[in-house]
Design a protein around this motif. Structure first.
Motif, PDB file in Angstrom:
ATOM      1  N   LYS A 274      -8.193  -4.359   1.500  1.00 16.73           N
ATOM      2  CA  LYS A 274      -8.590  -3.050   2.014  1.00 16.73           C
ATOM      3  C   LYS A 274      -8.301  -2.944   3.504  1.00 16.73           C
ATOM      4  O   LYS A 274      -8.513  -3.890   4.266  1.00 16.73           O
ATOM      5  CB  LYS A 274     -10.087  -2.808   1.754  1.00 16.73           C
ATOM      6  CG  LYS A 274     -10.547  -1.404   2.111  1.00 16.73           C
ATOM      7  CD  LYS A 274     -12.018  -1.197   1.770  1.00 16.73           C
ATOM      8  CE  LYS A 274     -12.458   0.215   2.132  1.00 16.73           C
ATOM      9  NZ  LYS A 274     -13.884   0.450   1.858  1.00 16.73           N
TER      10      LYS A 274
ATOM     11  N   HIS B  80       0.837  -1.196   0.000  1.00 21.21           N
ATOM     12  CA  HIS B  80       0.000   0.000   0.000  1.00 21.21           C
ATOM     13  C   HIS B  80       0.880   1.257   0.000  1.00 21.21           C
ATOM     14  O   HIS B  80       1.781   1.400   0.830  1.00 21.21           O
ATOM     15  CB  HIS B  80      -0.908   0.010   1.217  1.00 21.21           C
ATOM     16  CG  HIS B  80      -1.846  -1.159   1.269  1.00 21.21           C
ATOM     17  ND1 HIS B  80      -1.406  -2.451   1.514  1.00 21.21           N
ATOM     18  CD2 HIS B  80      -3.194  -1.245   1.103  1.00 21.21           C
ATOM     19  CE1 HIS B  80      -2.449  -3.270   1.502  1.00 21.21           C
ATOM     20  NE2 HIS B  80      -3.534  -2.568   1.249  1.00 21.21           N
TER      21      HIS B  80
ATOM     22  N   GLU C  58      -8.199   5.464   4.949  1.00 22.50           N
ATOM     23  CA  GLU C  58      -8.361   4.082   4.525  1.00 22.50           C
ATOM     24  C   GLU C  58      -7.544   3.881   3.258  1.00 22.50           C
ATOM     25  O   GLU C  58      -7.158   4.853   2.588  1.00 22.50           O
ATOM     26  CB  GLU C  58      -9.832   3.755   4.264  1.00 22.50           C
ATOM     27  CG  GLU C  58     -10.454   4.567   3.135  1.00 22.50           C
ATOM     28  CD  GLU C  58     -11.919   4.246   2.922  1.00 22.50           C
ATOM     29  OE1 GLU C  58     -12.597   3.879   3.898  1.00 22.50           O
ATOM     30  OE2 GLU C  58     -12.387   4.361   1.766  1.00 22.50           O
ATOM     31  N   THR C  59      -7.282   2.629   2.908  1.00 19.95           N
ATOM     32  CA  THR C  59      -6.487   2.343   1.727  1.00 19.95           C
ATOM     33  C   THR C  59      -6.792   0.944   1.222  1.00 19.95           C
ATOM     34  O   THR C  59      -7.271   0.087   1.978  1.00 19.95           O
ATOM     35  CB  THR C  59      -4.979   2.460   2.039  1.00 19.95           C
ATOM     36  OG1 THR C  59      -4.214   2.190   0.857  1.00 19.95           O
ATOM     37  CG2 THR C  59      -4.560   1.476   3.122  1.00 19.95           C
ATOM     38  N   LYS C  60      -6.534   0.729  -0.044  1.00 22.62           N
ATOM     39  CA  LYS C  60      -6.642  -0.604  -0.609  1.00 22.62           C
ATOM     40  C   LYS C  60      -5.579  -0.773  -1.678  1.00 22.62           C
ATOM     41  O   LYS C  60      -5.142   0.194  -2.299  1.00 22.62           O
ATOM     42  CB  LYS C  60      -8.032  -0.878  -1.188  1.00 22.62           C
ATOM     43  CG  LYS C  60      -8.370  -0.065  -2.422  1.00 22.62           C
ATOM     44  CD  LYS C  60      -9.736  -0.464  -2.987  1.00 22.62           C
ATOM     45  CE  LYS C  60     -10.062   0.358  -4.239  1.00 22.62           C
ATOM     46  NZ  LYS C  60     -11.369  -0.030  -4.817  1.00 22.62           N
ATOM     47  N   GLU C  61      -5.163  -2.014  -1.872  1.00 19.25           N
ATOM     48  CA  GLU C  61      -4.148  -2.331  -2.866  1.00 19.25           C
ATOM     49  C   GLU C  61      -4.326  -3.769  -3.306  1.00 19.25           C
ATOM     50  O   GLU C  61      -4.767  -4.619  -2.519  1.00 19.25           O
ATOM     51  CB  GLU C  61      -2.739  -2.136  -2.283  1.00 19.25           C
ATOM     52  CG  GLU C  61      -1.587  -2.436  -3.224  1.00 19.25           C
ATOM     53  CD  GLU C  61      -1.601  -1.545  -4.458  1.00 19.25           C
ATOM     54  OE1 GLU C  61      -1.906  -2.094  -5.541  1.00 19.25           O
ATOM     55  OE2 GLU C  61      -1.328  -0.346  -4.335  1.00 19.25           O
TER      56      GLU C  61
ATOM     57  N   ASP D 291      -9.247  -0.392   6.677  1.00 25.14           N
ATOM     58  CA  ASP D 291     -10.091   0.689   7.172  1.00 25.14           C
ATOM     59  C   ASP D 291      -9.536   1.221   8.489  1.00 25.14           C
ATOM     60  O   ASP D 291      -8.728   0.562   9.160  1.00 25.14           O
ATOM     61  CB  ASP D 291     -11.526   0.200   7.397  1.00 25.14           C
ATOM     62  CG  ASP D 291     -12.256  -0.074   6.092  1.00 25.14           C
ATOM     63  OD1 ASP D 291     -11.894   0.541   5.072  1.00 25.14           O
ATOM     64  OD2 ASP D 291     -13.173  -0.920   6.087  1.00 25.14           O
TER      65      ASP D 291
ATOM     66  N   ASP E 251     -10.446  -5.022   6.218  1.00 24.77           N
ATOM     67  CA  ASP E 251     -11.782  -5.178   5.637  1.00 24.77           C
ATOM     68  C   ASP E 251     -11.657  -6.171   4.490  1.00 24.77           C
ATOM     69  O   ASP E 251     -11.461  -5.788   3.339  1.00 24.77           O
ATOM     70  CB  ASP E 251     -12.298  -3.819   5.152  1.00 24.77           C
ATOM     71  CG  ASP E 251     -13.701  -3.908   4.557  1.00 24.77           C
ATOM     72  OD1 ASP E 251     -14.282  -5.007   4.568  1.00 24.77           O
ATOM     73  OD2 ASP E 251     -14.202  -2.882   4.058  1.00 24.77           O
ATOM     74  N   ASN E 252     -11.740  -7.456   4.808  1.00 30.48           N
ATOM     75  CA  ASN E 252     -11.533  -8.491   3.807  1.00 30.48           C
ATOM     76  C   ASN E 252     -12.230  -9.773   4.268  1.00 30.48           C
ATOM     77  O   ASN E 252     -11.961 -10.271   5.361  1.00 30.48           O
ATOM     78  CB  ASN E 252     -10.029  -8.742   3.614  1.00 30.48           C
ATOM     79  CG  ASN E 252      -9.729  -9.645   2.444  1.00 30.48           C
ATOM     80  OD1 ASN E 252     -10.146 -10.794   2.405  1.00 30.48           O
ATOM     81  ND2 ASN E 252      -8.995  -9.125   1.465  1.00 30.48           N
TER      82      ASN E 252
ATOM     83  N   ASP F 205      -8.237  -7.099  -4.180  1.00 29.58           N
ATOM     84  CA  ASP F 205      -8.026  -5.909  -3.360  1.00 29.58           C
ATOM     85  C   ASP F 205      -7.965  -6.280  -1.883  1.00 29.58           C
ATOM     86  O   ASP F 205      -8.786  -7.044  -1.381  1.00 29.58           O
ATOM     87  CB  ASP F 205      -9.149  -4.900  -3.584  1.00 29.58           C
ATOM     88  CG  ASP F 205      -9.029  -4.189  -4.926  1.00 29.58           C
ATOM     89  OD1 ASP F 205      -7.904  -4.131  -5.451  1.00 29.58           O
ATOM     90  OD2 ASP F 205     -10.048  -3.709  -5.438  1.00 29.58           O
TER      91      ASP F 205
END
Length: 416
Positions: free
Chosen positions: A189, A145, A172-175, A191, A217-218, A187
């Motif tokens: 994620k 990320h 927050e981020t996602k990769e 949070d 968040d997965n 993805d």
């Protein structure tokens, strides 16, 4: 992007308050192993085996625009191509934020911000900005990320002849993340990313402390949990795997937490720079194992040349007792039950890094904006293996390989 859009259509040409800049790297990597395929970090779904040459892993191209609206407000946007699987505005936008600086001490930003995890967070992908042809994977490869969508607040002050900055951030981020036994990704994620970054520097030295806590968040483990609950209702399968439900819950990812702490620094002698970082990661799920990692590097400056040497290390603290004592033979009588076991083993081995790397390199600045860099890495993968390295397709259902791999990196980096 919402911060940028109101200003995006304004003309930049001829406006002295708008500055355009860019950077790029054309880099090739090759390795000498048939069993351990090199990849830059967990976001890559491809690998480099013996005899292969890849421009994909470390080549990139970025462009940035900075608009200084007035003495207090400015806008920054950066697009970065680095071999993303999906090419669209979201994946290419590396930075996009509005900054407010009411005075010389305070700065507030909102939008897509750098993810302050490491000493070189701000410029890890700008090859011209650092001495390495490849930053140490044992630290910079473990979290792919690059940014968070959120806010931060930073305070600057002077202490004697030193500068102190303290930054707090939230977002927050996602990769895209790919496991080491598949060429597909999904993805990942995060949070509620809370973080603190403290930096103390002078002309000769710098120290940085970064701490982040986030919530995953997965729901990738949800089918395993539901399947193992059903398996526990079948007597002979429950006897073969009595801890099926508790094992699945220990591998759950959704709403589990991760904390990451790193400490790094550098000191500039007249001709030599010493630089190093250490990090510790801890989580509440057995899918993301606890990790200790770090590196130490020496950089010798000689005119327009730099010579680098570094050692790096990463080791996960994995619970090897998980999934032990299971009667796999009995589970094999049911394809669904065997599939659940394979899925649990896949998650248990997903984030498992055990490796050391010795690196030597050379950088030549042949003008003020362009540099040639060459680096050789010798990595030793030990213990239960390292999921930073991809196995061949035909062995992806077997045990993870160990051994020694040599990798060569050649890169031309520039800024404009």
């Amino acid at each position: 992007m919402l911060c940028i859009l109101p200003f995006w259509g304004l003309p930049a040409y001829g406006n002295e308050n708008v500055q355009w800049s860019g950077f790029g790297s054309l880099a090739v990597v090759t390795a000498d192993s048939d069993e351990l395929g090199y990849r830059r970090d967990y976001s890559l779904t491809s690998e480099v085996f013996d005899g292969q040459w890849s421009f994909e892993h470390h080549s990139n191209l970025g462009v940035q625009v900075d608009w200084h609206i007035n003495s207090q407000w400015d806008v920054t946007a950066q697009l970065l191509y680095r071999s993303q699987r999906d090419i669209n505005l979201d994946t290419l936008t590396n930075l996009a934020f509005l900054r407010y600086a009411p005075d010389s001490r305070w700065r507030f930003r909102a939008g897509r911000l750098p993810f302050d995890l490491f000493l070189m967070t701000e410029y890890r992908d700008i090859g011209f900005a650092h001495s390495f042809a490849k930053v140490p994977s044992e630290l910079y490869g473990i979290i792919p990320h690059r940014h968070i969508d959120g806010i931060d607040a930073e305070y600057h002050t002077n202490i004697a002849m030193n500068t102190l900055s303290v930054k707090a951030f939230y977002g927050e981020t996602k990769e895209l993340v790919s496991a080491a036994n598949t060429q597909s990704g999904r993805d990942f994620k995060l949070d509620d990313v809370w973080g603190l970054a403290i930096d103390l520097k002078s002309f000769e030295w710098e120290l940085g402390l970064n701490h982040t806590r986030t919530r995953i968040d997965n729901q990738v483990a949800q089918p395993l949990i539901e399947g193992n609950i059903a398996l526990s209702q079948i007597p002979f399968l429950n006897a073969a795997w009595p801890d099926a439900v508790s094992d699945a819950l220990r591998l759950n990812l959704d709403n589990e937490s991760i904390s990451f702490t790193s400490f790094g620094g550098q000191y500039h002698f007249p001709a030599i720079t010493l630089q190093g970082e250490i990090a510790h990661m801890q989580s509440t799920t057995e899918t993301v194992n606890d990790l200790n990692s770090g590196y130490l590097a020496a950089i010798y400056n000689y005119g327009s040349h730099q010579f680098t040497a570094s050692v790096s290390h990463a080791a996960t603290d994995r619970d090897e007792s998980l999934l032990e004592g299971i009667d796999v033979g009995t589970l094999s009588l049911s394809p669904d039950a065997l599939g659940l076991y394979i899925g649990a083993d896949f998650l248990h081995d997903f984030y498992n890094i055990n490796q050391n790397t010795l690196s030597v390199g050379w950088r030549w600045n042949f003008n003020d904006t362009t540099a040639l860099k060459v680096q050789w890495d010798r990595s030793r993968i030990y213990g239960s293996g390292s999921s930073l390295w991809q196995p061949p397709v035909e062995t992806r259902s077997g045990p993870r390989s160990t051994g020694t791999v040599n990798a060569l990196f050649v890169e031309v980096s520039w800024v404009f």
